[in-house]
Design a protein around this motif. Structure first.
Motif, PDB file in Angstrom:
ATOM      1  N   HIS A 275       0.819  -1.215   0.000  1.00 26.49           N
ATOM      2  CA  HIS A 275       0.000   0.000   0.000  1.00 26.49           C
ATOM      3  C   HIS A 275       0.851   1.262   0.000  1.00 26.49           C
ATOM      4  O   HIS A 275       0.445   2.283  -0.546  1.00 26.49           O
ATOM      5  N   GLU A 276       2.035   1.206   0.615  1.00 29.49           N
ATOM      6  CA  GLU A 276       2.872   2.402   0.717  1.00 29.49           C
ATOM      7  C   GLU A 276       3.773   2.614  -0.506  1.00 29.49           C
ATOM      8  O   GLU A 276       4.486   3.612  -0.586  1.00 29.49           O
ATOM      9  N   ALA A 277       3.749   1.709  -1.480  1.00 26.73           N
ATOM     10  CA  ALA A 277       4.607   1.829  -2.665  1.00 26.73           C
ATOM     11  C   ALA A 277       4.025   2.816  -3.667  1.00 26.73           C
ATOM     12  O   ALA A 277       2.815   2.924  -3.835  1.00 26.73           O
ATOM     13  N   TYR A 278       4.908   3.533  -4.340  1.00 30.33           N
ATOM     14  CA  TYR A 278       4.520   4.464  -5.403  1.00 30.33           C
ATOM     15  C   TYR A 278       4.780   3.854  -6.776  1.00 30.33           C
ATOM     16  O   TYR A 278       4.027   4.047  -7.714  1.00 30.33           O
ATOM     17  N   THR A 279       5.891   3.120  -6.886  1.00 27.85           N
ATOM     18  CA  THR A 279       6.255   2.453  -8.129  1.00 27.85           C
ATOM     19  C   THR A 279       7.075   1.206  -7.791  1.00 27.85           C
ATOM     20  O   THR A 279       7.336   0.929  -6.621  1.00 27.85           O
ATOM     21  N   TYR A 280       7.489   0.470  -8.815  1.00 27.33           N
ATOM     22  CA  TYR A 280       8.271  -0.742  -8.597  1.00 27.33           C
ATOM     23  C   TYR A 280       9.225  -0.967  -9.755  1.00 27.33           C
ATOM     24  O   TYR A 280       9.109  -0.351 -10.821  1.00 27.33           O
ATOM     25  N   ARG A 281      10.197  -1.841  -9.512  1.00 26.87           N
ATOM     26  CA  ARG A 281      11.199  -2.190 -10.515  1.00 26.87           C
ATOM     27  C   ARG A 281      11.422  -3.702 -10.476  1.00 26.87           C
ATOM     28  O   ARG A 281      11.478  -4.298  -9.400  1.00 26.87           O
ATOM     29  N   ILE A 282      11.535  -4.317 -11.638  1.00 33.62           N
ATOM     30  CA  ILE A 282      11.842  -5.745 -11.740  1.00 33.62           C
ATOM     31  C   ILE A 282      13.225  -5.882 -12.360  1.00 33.62           C
ATOM     32  O   ILE A 282      13.534  -5.207 -13.346  1.00 33.62           O
ATOM     33  N   SER A 283      14.064  -6.750 -11.773  1.00 32.81           N
ATOM     34  CA  SER A 283      15.426  -6.941 -12.269  1.00 32.81           C
ATOM     35  C   SER A 283      15.749  -8.420 -12.384  1.00 32.81           C
ATOM     36  O   SER A 283      15.204  -9.251 -11.646  1.00 32.81           O
ATOM     37  N   LEU A 284      16.664  -8.717 -13.292  1.00 28.62           N
ATOM     38  CA  LEU A 284      17.272 -10.041 -13.374  1.00 28.62           C
ATOM     39  C   LEU A 284      18.649  -9.920 -12.758  1.00 28.62           C
ATOM     40  O   LEU A 284      19.443  -9.052 -13.153  1.00 28.62           O
ATOM     41  N   LEU A 285      18.941 -10.773 -11.774  1.00 26.07           N
ATOM     42  CA  LEU A 285      20.236 -10.752 -11.092  1.00 26.07           C
ATOM     43  C   LEU A 285      21.079 -11.933 -11.512  1.00 26.07           C
ATOM     44  O   LEU A 285      20.578 -13.052 -11.659  1.00 26.07           O
ATOM     45  N   SER A 286      22.361 -11.697 -11.664  1.00 27.20           N
ATOM     46  CA  SER A 286      23.291 -12.771 -11.977  1.00 27.20           C
ATOM     47  C   SER A 286      23.655 -13.533 -10.705  1.00 27.20           C
ATOM     48  O   SER A 286      23.926 -12.942  -9.671  1.00 27.20           O
ATOM     49  N   ALA A 287      23.652 -14.849 -10.830  1.00 26.14           N
ATOM     50  CA  ALA A 287      24.142 -15.709  -9.748  1.00 26.14           C
ATOM     51  C   ALA A 287      25.170 -16.653 -10.364  1.00 26.14           C
ATOM     52  O   ALA A 287      25.122 -17.863 -10.199  1.00 26.14           O
ATOM     53  N   GLY A 288      26.078 -16.067 -11.135  1.00 23.57           N
ATOM     54  CA  GLY A 288      27.094 -16.851 -11.822  1.00 23.57           C
ATOM     55  C   GLY A 288      26.693 -17.222 -13.241  1.00 23.57           C
ATOM     56  O   GLY A 288      27.223 -18.175 -13.802  1.00 23.57           O
ATOM     57  N   VAL A 289      25.781 -16.469 -13.831  1.00 17.32           N
ATOM     58  CA  VAL A 289      25.315 -16.773 -15.185  1.00 17.32           C
ATOM     59  C   VAL A 289      26.422 -16.491 -16.201  1.00 17.32           C
ATOM     60  O   VAL A 289      27.185 -15.548 -16.063  1.00 17.32           O
ATOM     61  N   LYS A 290      26.501 -17.345 -17.199  1.00 17.79           N
ATOM     62  CA  LYS A 290      27.448 -17.161 -18.291  1.00 17.79           C
ATOM     63  C   LYS A 290      26.716 -16.832 -19.590  1.00 17.79           C
ATOM     64  O   LYS A 290      27.153 -15.993 -20.356  1.00 17.79           O
ATOM     65  N   GLU A 291      25.587 -17.508 -19.793  1.00 19.62           N
ATOM     66  CA  GLU A 291      24.804 -17.309 -21.004  1.00 19.62           C
ATOM     67  C   GLU A 291      23.328 -17.342 -20.643  1.00 19.62           C
ATOM     68  O   GLU A 291      22.902 -18.121 -19.800  1.00 19.62           O
ATOM     69  N   LEU A 292      22.542 -16.498 -21.314  1.00 24.16           N
ATOM     70  CA  LEU A 292      21.132 -16.377 -20.996  1.00 24.16           C
ATOM     71  C   LEU A 292      20.332 -16.208 -22.280  1.00 24.16           C
ATOM     72  O   LEU A 292      20.672 -15.366 -23.114  1.00 24.16           O
ATOM     73  N   ASP A 293      19.316 -17.034 -22.440  1.00 23.57           N
ATOM     74  CA  ASP A 293      18.333 -16.847 -23.502  1.00 23.57           C
ATOM     75  C   ASP A 293      17.063 -16.345 -22.823  1.00 23.57           C
ATOM     76  O   ASP A 293      16.416 -17.090 -22.096  1.00 23.57           O
ATOM     77  N   PHE A 294      16.733 -15.084 -23.051  1.00 22.29           N
ATOM     78  CA  PHE A 294      15.578 -14.446 -22.420  1.00 22.29           C
ATOM     79  C   PHE A 294      14.466 -14.324 -23.441  1.00 22.29           C
ATOM     80  O   PHE A 294      14.668 -13.778 -24.523  1.00 22.29           O
ATOM     81  N   TYR A 295      13.281 -14.837 -23.073  1.00 22.12           N
ATOM     82  CA  TYR A 295      12.130 -14.762 -23.970  1.00 22.12           C
ATOM     83  C   TYR A 295      11.152 -13.675 -23.518  1.00 22.12           C
ATOM     84  O   TYR A 295      10.799 -12.805 -24.293  1.00 22.12           O
ATOM     85  N   ASN A 296      10.717 -13.718 -22.255  1.00 21.07           N
ATOM     86  CA  ASN A 296       9.819 -12.687 -21.735  1.00 21.07           C
ATOM     87  C   ASN A 296       9.608 -12.866 -20.241  1.00 21.07           C
ATOM     88  O   ASN A 296      10.010 -13.870 -19.657  1.00 21.07           O
TER      89      ASN A 296
END
Length: 157
Positions: A116-137
């Protein structure tokens, strides 16, 4: 009557991607191949925001506006090498971009309630040792309303 609202979020033109030494290939279907074997763990690979200053960035917000107190499912459709090396992070911000709350999920799916107290938000992808990533959606789906207990007062006549 409650209708589920679904949003599909693509990589987009966001310039907040981790670019240092990265090879990013955008495919015609909107998916992205990200390659960088030297990304440090804990680094934001990509992030999306719901509200931003258009005059500063000249881009539209990538995320839909959410309803306060409603619950949402967030699912990342991606393939990472090694498996499980990408985490989801949702940050809730106040009007002055101060972080109110932060959620980190070690899988590609999470459920959260928009505070209720939030005005906006952000979504992130964090690396946990990733080398390669295929991102679809990313898929964001409204799943319901937070139930608030109401008490009825009884006053004898």
């Amino acid at each position: 009557m409650f209708r589920n609202k679904k949003s599909e979020i693509l990589w987009g033109l966001n310039h907040k991607a981790y670019m240092y030494g990265s090879k990013i290939v955008k495919r015609q279907d909107g998916s992205v191949q990200f390659y960088n074997p030297l990304v440090p763990s804990g680094t934001e690979i990509q992030s999306w925001v719901a509200i931003q200053n258009y005059q500063a960035g000249r881009t539209q917000p990538a995320l839909p506006l959410l309803k306060k107190g409603h619950s949402y499912d967030l699912t990342a459709n991606l393939e990472a090498v090694p498996t499980g090396s990408v985490f989801l992070k949702v940050s809730f911000l106040d009007r002055y971009d101060n972080e109110i709350k932060q959620l980190i999920e070690k899988s590609t799916q999470m459920t959260f309630v928009y505070p209720h107290e939030a005005y906006t938000y952000r979504i992130s992808l964090l690396s946990a040792g990733v080398k390669e990533l295929d991102f679809y959606n990313l898929k964001l789906e409204e799943t319901g309303e937070e139930h608030v207990k109401t008490t009825e007062s009884y006053s004898p006549c």
